[in-house]
Design a protein around this motif. Structure first.
Motif, PDB file in Angstrom:
ATOM      1  N   LEU A 203      24.799 -10.869  -4.830  1.00 15.44           N
ATOM      2  CA  LEU A 203      25.157  -9.451  -4.755  1.00 15.44           C
ATOM      3  C   LEU A 203      26.384  -9.331  -3.857  1.00 15.44           C
ATOM      4  CD1 LEU A 203      24.460  -6.483  -5.376  1.00 15.44           C
ATOM      5  CD2 LEU A 203      22.893  -6.525  -3.434  1.00 15.44           C
ATOM      6  N   GLU A 204      27.490  -8.884  -4.422  1.00 17.24           N
ATOM      7  CA  GLU A 204      28.764  -8.873  -3.711  1.00 17.24           C
ATOM      8  C   GLU A 204      29.420  -7.505  -3.800  1.00 17.24           C
ATOM      9  OE1 GLU A 204      33.054 -11.291  -3.663  1.00 17.24           O
ATOM     10  OE2 GLU A 204      31.573 -11.687  -5.222  1.00 17.24           O
ATOM     11  N   GLN A 205      30.055  -7.100  -2.703  1.00 19.59           N
ATOM     12  CA  GLN A 205      30.824  -5.852  -2.718  1.00 19.59           C
ATOM     13  C   GLN A 205      32.235  -6.149  -3.207  1.00 19.59           C
ATOM     14  OE1 GLN A 205      30.158  -2.840   0.279  1.00 19.59           O
ATOM     15  NE2 GLN A 205      32.351  -2.689   0.672  1.00 19.59           N
ATOM     16  N   GLY A 206      32.658  -5.413  -4.209  1.00 22.08           N
ATOM     17  CA  GLY A 206      33.992  -5.607  -4.770  1.00 22.08           C
ATOM     18  C   GLY A 206      34.252  -4.571  -5.846  1.00 22.08           C
ATOM     19  N   THR A 207      35.507  -4.415  -6.189  1.00 21.79           N
ATOM     20  CA  THR A 207      35.907  -3.431  -7.203  1.00 21.79           C
ATOM     21  C   THR A 207      36.427  -4.154  -8.436  1.00 21.79           C
ATOM     22  OG1 THR A 207      36.510  -1.831  -5.491  1.00 21.79           O
ATOM     23  CG2 THR A 207      37.387  -1.451  -7.703  1.00 21.79           C
ATOM     24  N   VAL A 208      35.706  -4.049  -9.528  1.00 16.68           N
ATOM     25  CA  VAL A 208      36.128  -4.681 -10.777  1.00 16.68           C
ATOM     26  C   VAL A 208      37.273  -3.872 -11.375  1.00 16.68           C
ATOM     27  CG1 VAL A 208      35.428  -5.319 -13.111  1.00 16.68           C
ATOM     28  CG2 VAL A 208      33.855  -5.676 -11.198  1.00 16.68           C
ATOM     29  N   THR A 209      38.343  -4.559 -11.691  1.00 17.54           N
ATOM     30  CA  THR A 209      39.529  -3.872 -12.224  1.00 17.54           C
ATOM     31  C   THR A 209      39.674  -4.043 -13.726  1.00 17.54           C
ATOM     32  OG1 THR A 209      40.839  -5.839 -11.657  1.00 17.54           O
ATOM     33  CG2 THR A 209      40.812  -4.024 -10.063  1.00 17.54           C
ATOM     34  N   THR A 210      39.323  -5.213 -14.242  1.00 21.98           N
ATOM     35  CA  THR A 210      39.510  -5.469 -15.667  1.00 21.98           C
ATOM     36  C   THR A 210      38.492  -6.474 -16.171  1.00 21.98           C
ATOM     37  OG1 THR A 210      41.215  -7.029 -14.982  1.00 21.98           O
ATOM     38  CG2 THR A 210      41.978  -4.974 -15.945  1.00 21.98           C
ATOM     39  N   LEU A 211      38.313  -6.467 -17.478  1.00 23.24           N
ATOM     40  CA  LEU A 211      37.512  -7.484 -18.149  1.00 23.24           C
ATOM     41  C   LEU A 211      38.445  -8.603 -18.587  1.00 23.24           C
ATOM     42  CD1 LEU A 211      35.308  -5.200 -20.446  1.00 23.24           C
ATOM     43  CD2 LEU A 211      34.651  -6.232 -18.276  1.00 23.24           C
ATOM     44  N   LEU A 212      38.019  -9.838 -18.414  1.00 27.14           N
ATOM     45  CA  LEU A 212      38.807 -10.991 -18.833  1.00 27.14           C
ATOM     46  C   LEU A 212      38.431 -11.359 -20.265  1.00 27.14           C
ATOM     47  CD1 LEU A 212      38.425 -13.134 -15.586  1.00 27.14           C
ATOM     48  CD2 LEU A 212      40.393 -11.752 -16.258  1.00 27.14           C
ATOM     49  N   GLU A 213      39.443 -11.443 -21.120  1.00 21.26           N
ATOM     50  CA  GLU A 213      39.181 -11.674 -22.536  1.00 21.26           C
ATOM     51  C   GLU A 213      40.006 -12.848 -23.038  1.00 21.26           C
ATOM     52  OE1 GLU A 213      40.525 -10.507 -26.838  1.00 21.26           O
ATOM     53  OE2 GLU A 213      41.658 -10.196 -24.989  1.00 21.26           O
ATOM     54  N   GLU A 214      39.388 -13.660 -23.883  1.00 19.86           N
ATOM     55  CA  GLU A 214      40.063 -14.798 -24.485  1.00 19.86           C
ATOM     56  C   GLU A 214      39.676 -14.870 -25.955  1.00 19.86           C
ATOM     57  OE1 GLU A 214      39.302 -19.519 -24.481  1.00 19.86           O
ATOM     58  OE2 GLU A 214      39.504 -18.632 -22.490  1.00 19.86           O
ATOM     59  N   LYS A 215      40.662 -14.730 -26.817  1.00 20.02           N
ATOM     60  CA  LYS A 215      40.447 -14.792 -28.271  1.00 20.02           C
ATOM     61  C   LYS A 215      39.373 -13.814 -28.730  1.00 20.02           C
ATOM     62  CE  LYS A 215      41.884 -19.634 -28.528  1.00 20.02           C
ATOM     63  NZ  LYS A 215      41.510 -21.019 -28.925  1.00 20.02           N
ATOM     64  N   GLY A 216      39.418 -12.591 -28.192  1.00 21.54           N
ATOM     65  CA  GLY A 216      38.492 -11.554 -28.617  1.00 21.54           C
ATOM     66  C   GLY A 216      37.124 -11.612 -27.984  1.00 21.54           C
ATOM     67  N   ILE A 217      36.912 -12.541 -27.059  1.00 20.96           N
ATOM     68  CA  ILE A 217      35.616 -12.697 -26.393  1.00 20.96           C
ATOM     69  C   ILE A 217      35.776 -12.405 -24.906  1.00 20.96           C
ATOM     70  CG2 ILE A 217      33.759 -14.296 -25.812  1.00 20.96           C
ATOM     71  CD1 ILE A 217      34.432 -15.850 -28.362  1.00 20.96           C
ATOM     72  N   VAL A 218      34.917 -11.533 -24.375  1.00 22.37           N
ATOM     73  CA  VAL A 218      34.945 -11.248 -22.940  1.00 22.37           C
ATOM     74  C   VAL A 218      34.339 -12.432 -22.199  1.00 22.37           C
ATOM     75  CG1 VAL A 218      34.081  -9.746 -21.106  1.00 22.37           C
ATOM     76  CG2 VAL A 218      34.875  -8.748 -23.253  1.00 22.37           C
ATOM     77  N   LYS A 219      35.115 -12.983 -21.247  1.00 24.90           N
ATOM     78  CA  LYS A 219      34.705 -14.172 -20.519  1.00 24.90           C
ATOM     79  C   LYS A 219      34.233 -13.875 -19.099  1.00 24.90           C
ATOM     80  CE  LYS A 219      35.673 -17.334 -23.636  1.00 24.90           C
ATOM     81  NZ  LYS A 219      34.651 -18.264 -24.168  1.00 24.90           N
ATOM     82  N   GLY A 220      34.473 -12.656 -18.623  1.00 25.58           N
ATOM     83  CA  GLY A 220      34.102 -12.316 -17.258  1.00 25.58           C
ATOM     84  C   GLY A 220      34.913 -11.140 -16.774  1.00 25.58           C
ATOM     85  N   VAL A 221      35.106 -11.061 -15.465  1.00 25.62           N
ATOM     86  CA  VAL A 221      35.801  -9.914 -14.882  1.00 25.62           C
ATOM     87  C   VAL A 221      36.787 -10.376 -13.818  1.00 25.62           C
ATOM     88  CG1 VAL A 221      33.868  -8.345 -15.282  1.00 25.62           C
ATOM     89  CG2 VAL A 221      34.054  -9.534 -13.080  1.00 25.62           C
ATOM     90  N   MET A 222      37.800  -9.547 -13.587  1.00 24.76           N
ATOM     91  CA  MET A 222      38.676  -9.698 -12.436  1.00 24.76           C
ATOM     92  C   MET A 222      38.340  -8.567 -11.467  1.00 24.76           C
ATOM     93  SD  MET A 222      42.842  -9.631 -12.205  1.00 24.76           S
ATOM     94  CE  MET A 222      42.998 -11.078 -13.237  1.00 24.76           C
ATOM     95  N   TYR A 223      38.245  -8.899 -10.181  1.00 24.10           N
ATOM     96  CA  TYR A 223      37.866  -7.886  -9.206  1.00 24.10           C
ATOM     97  C   TYR A 223      38.515  -8.174  -7.867  1.00 24.10           C
ATOM     98  CZ  TYR A 223      34.548 -11.335  -7.274  1.00 24.10           C
ATOM     99  OH  TYR A 223      33.977 -12.442  -6.706  1.00 24.10           O
ATOM    100  N   LYS A 224      38.529  -7.175  -7.014  1.00 26.29           N
ATOM    101  CA  LYS A 224      38.988  -7.341  -5.642  1.00 26.29           C
ATOM    102  C   LYS A 224      37.768  -7.334  -4.737  1.00 26.29           C
ATOM    103  CE  LYS A 224      43.655  -5.434  -5.999  1.00 26.29           C
ATOM    104  NZ  LYS A 224      44.629  -4.436  -5.484  1.00 26.29           N
TER     105      LYS A 224
END
Length: 536
Positions: free
Chosen positions: A183-204
């Motif tokens: 459980l982490e405090q952070g702000t997700v900014t975008t979804l990471l996508e590769e070839k039409g598949i969501v692979k995770g998130v980018m966050y601060k």
């Protein structure tokens, strides 16, 4: 002549070598640039490359599920999947205790789901939660009590009301006890996508560093103000009204352990306990604008327009709450579920589906969705085949409909019926609804069982709604019909149709009433990816 050919060949070779070096350098530079900086496409995704040569820190790919948000839906989901043995990474914008004026009433159907998830101790006396056994309905000085149909349940089964923040913090505490959940405090900014598949998130993260977290499945539960939902659904958000919130202290409700709904003018007023010494008051104000709190217009509105409609037992505490000055406002939103199935990602909670909070059904829908999703994921040992998983989870959108569509439709329809209107037909419908519920028996038992989440049957809702309309028309025909009364009755039926049919259309007629006719209803779990590779 031969000398000229030899010289030309040498020059062509040199030029070719230089050209090859330029092309190779350009392509290498482009590849490095793509590894370091991402290309944001038109849908708001961030495209990533398989190579990991970038400069952003990553959470190792040892996570099964990334959950964005740790509110009611996110925290309950994280605990549930963690208990199932999944490795979960939860990223929440703010881990301090929330302070909200909604999400404080859990219907009995929702409490049963909380028990299924093993989280019932998060809504007990440890947070001073109060049992709720039904509603009291007020109109023009008259009142009627509507009790939940709990006869066939144990004595502990009832609704629960509490401080939303305390409830969420207790669930977060339970999540933090699981070693396989981060459980982490952070702000997700975008979804990471590769070839039409969501692979995770980018966050601060809390320190402001940009991070990435990868997982086969990303579940977005970032609430009603979600900035990620546009990637995973086609949102059609409506803002019918605002809630003005107050806390009344050291007073007793006329009907103990019941929610109180006043059919006020212009719209409903709610009272319900949130602790042993506090009562929440929510005043509905139609539209998107409310009187200013800062310049005193709101206090004046509450004293002159709302106070005369408050039950006498609560009036003194109501005025004292206004004088205290802690007046909160919040925009109410509704949004039908319109998913865009996306491999590697799923929406849940208020980021996915909202309804007017008048009936307090939001948490019940979210918890029901979590139980369903848990059961769908339980047979799967491998989540890495994103396309197959996405196809399989399309069944989620169909299987959730009995509960979600019943509560959503009831919330939208009741809000419109309970609001005052200058239209005589709408006023007749409002009066008929109050009198129908006051009849008792199946006329109160049926609607309240729908409202409580104990009887999620859309057809029963449809029948009761039009039974109210027919009851209203029948009253108009007594002692004898006149052309004016017949015309008013016709308008009442048309008005009732105009209320409920658009809501049903938004929910989906086939999904709501005939889910078994949809192929996704019968989707079987996909085979493990390793089995497919061996077969190939």
């Amino acid at each position: 002549m031969v000398y000229q050919y030899v010289l030309g060949g040498v020059l062509v070779s040199l030029l070719g070598s230089v050209f090859f070096m330029i092309i190779n350098s350009t392509l290498s530079g482009k590849k490095k640039a793509e590894d370091v900086s991402e290309d944001v496409n038109g849908n708001g995704f961030v495209r990533t490359q398989p190579a990991n040569g970038g400069c952003l820190p990553e959470i190792e790919k040892s996570t099964d599920v990334v959950i964005v948000g740790a509110g009611v839906a996110g925290a309950a989901l994280a605990y549930t999947l963690g208990k199932e043995g999944r490795r979960v990474h939860v990223i929440e914008r703010d881990l301090s205790e929330p302070d909200r004026i909604v999400g404080e009433l859990l219907q009995p159907g929702g409490y049963l789901k909380l028990i299924e998830l093993g989280l019932e101790d998060c809504a007990n006396e440890s947070i001073d939660a109060q049992k709720v056994f039904g509603y009291a309905l007020y109109k023009n000085g008259n009142d009627t009590k509507l009790s939940y149909p709990l006869e066939n349940y144990s004595s502990d089964i009832a609704g629960r009301s509490f401080h939303n923040g305390r409830f969420i913090q207790r669930m977060r505490e339970r999540v933090a006890t699981l070693p396989n959940v981060t459980l982490e405090q952070g702000t997700v900014t975008t979804l990471l996508e590769e070839k039409g598949i969501v692979k995770g998130v980018m966050y601060k993260n809390k320190a402001g560093e940009e991070m990435r977290s990868y997982a086969p499945l990303t579940i977005v539960c970032d609430g009603c103000f979600s900035n990620l939902r546009r990637n995973l659904c086609t949102p059609k958000v409506d803002s019918p009204s605002c809630f003005v919130g107050l806390i009344l202290e050291n007073c007793d409700l006329p009907h103990a352990n019941h929610g109180h709904v006043i059919l006020g003018d212009p719209s409903p007023i709610l009272f319900y306990p949130i602790s042993s010494t506090e009562i929440r008051c929510l005043v509905d104000v139609p539209g998107t604008k409310v009187p200013s709190v800062a310049n005193g217009d709101m206090a004046k509105y509450l004293k002159t327009v709302v106070a005369p409609q408050v039950p006498p037992q609560l009036l003194k505490a109501f005025i004292a709450a206004i004088e205290k000055g802690n007046i909160r406002t919040m925009q109410n939103k509704s949004m039908p579920a319109t998913p865009l199935p996306t491999p590697g990602a799923l929406l849940l909670g208020d980021s996915f589906n909202m309804r007017h909070p008048l009936t307090g059904g939001g948490m019940t829908v979210a918890l029901s969705d979590i139980v369903l999703l848990r059961d769908l994921l339980r047979p799967l040992t491998d989540l890495n085949d994103a396309p197959a998983l996405c196809e399989y989870l399309e069944s989620f959108y169909t299987l959730r409909k009995p509960v979600s569509s019943t509560i959503n439709t009831l919330a939208g329809a009741l809000y419109k019926v309970f609001c005052a209107s200058p239209d005589p037909a709408r006023q007749e419908m409002r009066d008929a609804c109050f009198d129908y519920l006051s009849l008792g028996g199946i006329c109160s038992y049926g609607p309240v069982s729908l409202l409580s989440g104990l009887n999620p049957r859309p057809m029963h809702l449809f029948l009761h709604f039009f039974a109210v309309a027919v009851y209203g028309v029948g009253r108009l025909m007594i002692p004898f019909p006149t052309p004016q009364r017949m015309w008013l009755g016709t308008r009442l039926i048309l008005g009732a149709s105009g209320i409920i049919f658009p809501i049903i259309k938004g929910e989906g007629v086939r999904q709501m009433f005939f889910p078994a006719t949809i192929p996704a209803y019968y989707r079987a779990p996909p085979a493990p990816l390793e089995n497919k590779i061996k077969a190939f």
